[in-house]
Scaffold this motif. Sequence first.
Motif, PDB file in Angstrom:
ATOM      1  N   TYR A   1       0.823  -1.203   0.000  1.00 36.78           N
ATOM      2  CA  TYR A   1       0.000   0.000   0.000  1.00 36.78           C
ATOM      3  C   TYR A   1       0.863   1.261   0.000  1.00 36.78           C
TER       4      TYR A   1
ATOM      5  N   SER B   1      -7.162  -2.019  -6.065  1.00 39.37           N
ATOM      6  CA  SER B   1      -6.395  -1.486  -4.934  1.00 39.37           C
ATOM      7  C   SER B   1      -5.605  -0.256  -5.331  1.00 39.37           C
TER       8      SER B   1
ATOM      9  N   THR C   1      -3.674   5.031   2.630  1.00 40.82           N
ATOM     10  CA  THR C   1      -3.206   3.656   2.742  1.00 40.82           C
ATOM     11  C   THR C   1      -3.814   2.972   3.961  1.00 40.82           C
TER      12      THR C   1
ATOM     13  N   SER D   1      -6.066  -0.491   3.890  1.00 39.23           N
ATOM     14  CA  SER D   1      -5.700  -1.703   4.617  1.00 39.23           C
ATOM     15  C   SER D   1      -6.802  -2.142   5.574  1.00 39.23           C
TER      16      SER D   1
END
Length: 302
Positions: free
Chosen positions: A18, A82, A91, A95
């Motif tokens: 990420y 993503s 990020t 997540s």
Amino acid sequence: MRAYALVMVTMFLFAGNYIVGKVAADAVPPLTLTWLRTLIGLLLVATFYWKKIRLVKRQLIEGWRPLVGMAATGIVMFPAFSYLALHYTTTINASIMESLTPAVTIFIGAVFLKEKYGLSQLVGVGISLAGVAYIISKGSFARLLSLEFNSGDLIMIGAVISWAIYSTLVNVYGYRLPLFGSLFGILLIGNIMVMIAAFLFEWSQGRFITDWSMPIIASILYTGLFPSFLALLSWNMAVAEIGPAKATIFINLLPFATAILSLLFLQEKITVDQVIGGAIVLTGIYFTTRVKGGRKPGYKPR
């Protein structure tokens, strides 16, 4: 202890995906980044495991149908969603959304595979969904009703659903196919798919990589070397020792690993909404992963 250390390392490698995805988001179109990630992973797997792959070529050809499904969902759609989401969300949010995957996987198993789960798993799914709603609405019930969400969070839900479907396919068909042979197969098929998609939606419109600086190049290399290759190896070694059920629980650490890396490398701030929403999601996942019967949520090799 070695297995748990490997799982911890894997979570930080996944979290790093990420970070580098955020770094590359403005310079590398999402489908192009997905294609490069897949290409690097494919070359690495072919380089190190070509002899094993040749031995199972016939099995891969006979099992091409599930390989296509795994490639489409896990190799193409999940990373593409993503990386696109990282254009519009943080990020940490991304997540936290991904940590919903075990709950969504159980939901798909119950609806489409008619698997039986206990009350705690169903309650966990509901709690996790409430946590996600809290995150994308930023704690505002009015925003929830008006559907004024962060578009990146909504896109990330698409990534979660894609990976949940992929995990379900791995659970159903994965044991029938050799590990590294099937990995090579889905990377090869996925590379072809995402190359066609990148050509149709990005390259044909003149959308190419706009920055070839060292941070961007390093980010591209990271996505191929770590999430698509080294993290897979360490994850599988851990799963071989402690089993997928115990290893999957460690996915719950992903938001915290991402938050730490985001603070260190991106100077992203952790908001109260993210903390509360993340806590709700993890509470739901705790109940969801306490599976006592039926198939356990599949682990997710990236």
